[in-house]
Design a protein around this motif. Structure first.
Motif, PDB file in Angstrom:
ATOM      1  N   ARG A   1       0.879  -1.009  -0.208  1.00 29.89           N
ATOM      2  CA  ARG A   1       0.105  -0.013  -0.012  1.00 29.89           C
ATOM      3  C   ARG A   1       0.664   1.109   0.096  1.00 29.89           C
ATOM      4  NH1 ARG A   1      -5.458  -0.115   1.164  1.00 29.89           N
ATOM      5  NH2 ARG A   1      -5.346   1.995   1.946  1.00 29.89           N
ATOM      6  N   GLY A   2       0.575   2.090  -1.047  1.00 28.77           N
ATOM      7  CA  GLY A   2       1.171   3.468  -0.769  1.00 28.77           C
ATOM      8  C   GLY A   2       2.380   3.526  -1.781  1.00 28.77           C
ATOM      9  N   GLN A   3       2.713   2.270  -2.184  1.00 29.76           N
ATOM     10  CA  GLN A   3       4.118   2.229  -2.983  1.00 29.76           C
ATOM     11  C   GLN A   3       3.983   2.100  -4.633  1.00 29.76           C
ATOM     12  OE1 GLN A   3       7.102  -0.581  -1.488  1.00 29.76           O
ATOM     13  NE2 GLN A   3       7.300   0.567   0.119  1.00 29.76           N
ATOM     14  N   GLY A   4       3.784   3.082  -5.299  1.00 32.63           N
ATOM     15  CA  GLY A   4       3.759   2.954  -6.806  1.00 32.63           C
ATOM     16  C   GLY A   4       5.087   3.345  -7.521  1.00 32.63           C
ATOM     17  N   ALA A   5       4.808   3.701  -8.622  1.00 34.21           N
ATOM     18  CA  ALA A   5       6.304   3.956  -9.430  1.00 34.21           C
ATOM     19  C   ALA A   5       6.268   5.450  -9.217  1.00 34.21           C
ATOM     20  CB  ALA A   5       5.857   3.524 -10.777  1.00 34.21           C
ATOM     21  N   ASP A   6       7.558   6.077 -10.071  1.00 33.69           N
ATOM     22  CA  ASP A   6       7.905   7.362  -9.978  1.00 33.69           C
ATOM     23  C   ASP A   6       6.896   8.116 -10.756  1.00 33.69           C
ATOM     24  OD1 ASP A   6       9.057   9.901 -10.320  1.00 33.69           O
ATOM     25  OD2 ASP A   6      10.970   9.169 -10.167  1.00 33.69           O
ATOM     26  N   HIS A   7       6.038   8.916 -10.140  1.00 36.13           N
ATOM     27  CA  HIS A   7       4.994   9.406 -10.937  1.00 36.13           C
ATOM     28  C   HIS A   7       5.417  10.537 -11.708  1.00 36.13           C
ATOM     29  CE1 HIS A   7       2.227   8.189  -7.187  1.00 36.13           C
ATOM     30  NE2 HIS A   7       2.492   7.062  -7.809  1.00 36.13           N
ATOM     31  N   LYS A   8       6.343  11.282 -11.140  1.00 37.51           N
ATOM     32  CA  LYS A   8       6.704  12.451 -11.831  1.00 37.51           C
ATOM     33  C   LYS A   8       7.414  11.690 -13.272  1.00 37.51           C
ATOM     34  CE  LYS A   8       7.609  15.840  -8.205  1.00 37.51           C
ATOM     35  NZ  LYS A   8       8.743  16.658  -7.511  1.00 37.51           N
ATOM     36  N   GLU A   9       8.379  10.796 -13.214  1.00 40.93           N
ATOM     37  CA  GLU A   9       9.022  10.179 -14.225  1.00 40.93           C
ATOM     38  C   GLU A   9       7.914   9.780 -15.302  1.00 40.93           C
ATOM     39  OE1 GLU A   9      12.031   6.662 -15.453  1.00 40.93           O
ATOM     40  OE2 GLU A   9      11.715   7.120 -13.488  1.00 40.93           O
ATOM     41  N   PHE A  10       6.709   8.911 -14.965  1.00 40.19           N
ATOM     42  CA  PHE A  10       5.761   8.660 -15.760  1.00 40.19           C
ATOM     43  C   PHE A  10       5.053   9.779 -16.419  1.00 40.19           C
ATOM     44  CE2 PHE A  10       4.773   3.740 -14.417  1.00 40.19           C
ATOM     45  CZ  PHE A  10       5.949   3.689 -14.525  1.00 40.19           C
ATOM     46  N   SER A  11       4.733  10.631 -15.677  1.00 41.51           N
ATOM     47  CA  SER A  11       4.095  12.039 -16.072  1.00 41.51           C
ATOM     48  C   SER A  11       4.839  12.521 -17.395  1.00 41.51           C
ATOM     49  CB  SER A  11       3.820  13.025 -15.060  1.00 41.51           C
ATOM     50  OG  SER A  11       3.086  12.464 -14.091  1.00 41.51           O
ATOM     51  N   SER A  12       6.420  12.503 -17.199  1.00 41.60           N
ATOM     52  CA  SER A  12       7.165  12.973 -18.151  1.00 41.60           C
ATOM     53  C   SER A  12       7.342  12.385 -19.412  1.00 41.60           C
ATOM     54  CB  SER A  12       8.656  13.331 -17.697  1.00 41.60           C
ATOM     55  OG  SER A  12       9.326  13.763 -18.741  1.00 41.60           O
ATOM     56  N   VAL A  13       7.322  10.849 -19.246  1.00 38.97           N
ATOM     57  CA  VAL A  13       7.199  10.099 -20.478  1.00 38.97           C
ATOM     58  C   VAL A  13       6.045  10.166 -21.011  1.00 38.97           C
ATOM     59  CG1 VAL A  13       7.638   7.540 -21.127  1.00 38.97           C
ATOM     60  CG2 VAL A  13       9.018   8.640 -19.269  1.00 38.97           C
ATOM     61  N   LEU A  14       4.967  10.105 -20.547  1.00 41.63           N
ATOM     62  CA  LEU A  14       3.474  10.318 -21.060  1.00 41.63           C
ATOM     63  C   LEU A  14       3.702  11.494 -21.924  1.00 41.63           C
ATOM     64  CD1 LEU A  14       0.538   9.320 -21.407  1.00 41.63           C
ATOM     65  CD2 LEU A  14      -0.128  10.408 -19.186  1.00 41.63           C
ATOM     66  N   HIS A  15       4.041  12.483 -21.294  1.00 42.61           N
ATOM     67  CA  HIS A  15       3.873  13.859 -22.050  1.00 42.61           C
ATOM     68  C   HIS A  15       4.700  13.791 -23.280  1.00 42.61           C
ATOM     69  CE1 HIS A  15       5.176  17.988 -23.163  1.00 42.61           C
ATOM     70  NE2 HIS A  15       4.028  18.636 -22.663  1.00 42.61           N
ATOM     71  N   LYS A  16       5.972  13.120 -23.229  1.00 43.38           N
ATOM     72  CA  LYS A  16       6.731  12.976 -24.474  1.00 43.38           C
ATOM     73  C   LYS A  16       5.976  11.987 -25.413  1.00 43.38           C
ATOM     74  CE  LYS A  16      11.123  13.880 -21.912  1.00 43.38           C
ATOM     75  NZ  LYS A  16      12.115  13.188 -21.314  1.00 43.38           N
ATOM     76  N   ALA A  17       5.605  11.185 -24.911  1.00 44.07           N
ATOM     77  CA  ALA A  17       4.720   9.979 -26.239  1.00 44.07           C
ATOM     78  C   ALA A  17       3.589  10.523 -26.887  1.00 44.07           C
ATOM     79  CB  ALA A  17       4.273   8.922 -25.197  1.00 44.07           C
ATOM     80  N   LEU A  18       2.923  11.646 -26.151  1.00 40.70           N
ATOM     81  CA  LEU A  18       1.758  11.933 -26.417  1.00 40.70           C
ATOM     82  C   LEU A  18       2.013  13.592 -27.370  1.00 40.70           C
ATOM     83  CD1 LEU A  18      -0.717  11.694 -23.562  1.00 40.70           C
ATOM     84  CD2 LEU A  18      -0.585   9.961 -25.698  1.00 40.70           C
ATOM     85  N   GLU A  19       2.872  14.206 -26.833  1.00 40.34           N
ATOM     86  CA  GLU A  19       3.070  15.404 -27.622  1.00 40.34           C
ATOM     87  C   GLU A  19       3.296  15.325 -29.115  1.00 40.34           C
ATOM     88  OE1 GLU A  19       5.371  19.459 -26.209  1.00 40.34           O
ATOM     89  OE2 GLU A  19       6.479  17.925 -26.338  1.00 40.34           O
ATOM     90  N   GLY A  20       4.063  14.480 -29.453  1.00 39.09           N
ATOM     91  CA  GLY A  20       4.260  14.435 -30.829  1.00 39.09           C
ATOM     92  C   GLY A  20       3.147  14.252 -31.728  1.00 39.09           C
ATOM     93  N   ALA A  21       2.211  13.499 -31.230  1.00 46.48           N
ATOM     94  CA  ALA A  21       0.998  13.111 -31.803  1.00 46.48           C
ATOM     95  C   ALA A  21      -0.151  13.862 -31.973  1.00 46.48           C
ATOM     96  CB  ALA A  21       0.390  11.876 -31.402  1.00 46.48           C
ATOM     97  N   ILE A  22       0.046  15.070 -31.148  1.00 43.62           N
ATOM     98  CA  ILE A  22      -1.158  16.171 -31.065  1.00 43.62           C
ATOM     99  C   ILE A  22      -0.954  17.285 -31.837  1.00 43.62           C
ATOM    100  CG2 ILE A  22      -2.307  17.581 -29.506  1.00 43.62           C
ATOM    101  CD1 ILE A  22      -1.730  15.452 -27.189  1.00 43.62           C
TER     102      ILE A  22
END
Length: 258
Positions: free
Chosen positions: A108-129
């Motif tokens: 409980r309470g232990q997830g992945a690195d949210h900031k890193e995941f948020s950054s990767v998600l941004h990079k993955a989507l930005e080029g397609a929008i």
């Protein structure tokens, strides 16, 4: 996968390769030549995928994705006016946030690195929008991992792309994402939580399958050049098939609204 208000059919499974793979005979793990995957899949078979749009009524667009035990929901808000504190821009802005519920992981309470995941998600989507289509405004993408069952980030990326399409955000193409883990001499696609904990290396690709363009590539661990090429091709083949599944989901949504 189903559209808004539609009935939920059986999940759709997809595989990057039609080749029949010899099923190993004994159980676990990577130093054993004849191990089987904990969920019984072949090394090159992805988990069944269930997709649904319109999961959050208050959002401009949303999507729910369930890949095996990995469950993700994504909400998209906007385009809406950017904050006054931000500088003027002729193109739109994209904000991405990835978070985990407190009960998403075994501990409980232990997830992945949210900031890193948020950054990767941004990079993955930005080029397609097509950011020029909403100048001076911002689109916010909020991804919530309800249950972490492995390959969380690829599921988040694919689900977010579907939510953007549901929100009517103009894109060059949908973004699909798949990962491969290296376990000893074997490559396993769409790894689950237990496999990721034992992997020697990981490769994640996000791409626009119709345009054959990679928007994000993440590699961890030690890889030989032949293994990297093999893993990339596995991911790209699976991304193409996942793209067809996602498009079917959007078509069902459109049909249900007519």
């Amino acid at each position: 996968m189903s559209g808004k208000g539609g009935s939920a059919p059986h999940p759709t499974t997809y595989s990057p390769s039609p080749q029949n793979q010899k099923r190993p005979k004994s159980l676990i793990f990577k130093d054993n030549v004849d191990w089987v995957r904990p969920d019984g899949r072949g090394f090159q078979h992805c988990r069944p995928a269930f997709l649904r749009t319109g999961a959050v009524n208050a959002a401009s667009g949303s999507a729910y994705a369930e890949f095996g035990n990995t469950k993700v929901i994504v909400s998209v808000f906007g385009p809406r006016e950017s904050k006054k504190a931000q500088m003027y821009s002729d193109i739109g802005r994209l904000n991405c946030n990835v978070s985990y519920t407190t009960f998403a992981t075994p501990v409980r309470g232990q997830g992945a690195d949210h900031k890193e995941f948020s950054s990767v998600l941004h990079k993955a989507l930005e080029g397609a929008i097509i950011l020029e289509s909403f100048p001076k405004t911002t689109v916010d993408v909020f991804a919530l991992v309800l249950e972490s069952g492995g390959s969380d980030l690829p599921v988040v990326i694919s689900c977010a792309s579907l939510a953007l399409a549901d929100a009517g955000i103009r894109m060059y193409d949908l973004v699909t994402s798949v990962s491969v883990s290296c376990l000893g001499k074997n490559l396993v696609i769409d790894p689950i939580f237990e496999e990721e904990n034992c992997q020697d290396g990981s490769l994640i690709i996000a791409c626009m399958p119709s345009r054959n363009e990679v928007t994000q590539l993440t590699i961890t661990g030690e890889w030989s050049t032949p293994k990297i090429h093999e893993a990339m091709q596995l991911c790209l083949d699976a991304c193409a098939k996942l793209g067809m599944v996602m498009r079917s989901c959007l078509k069902e949504t459109a049909s249900s609204q007519e």
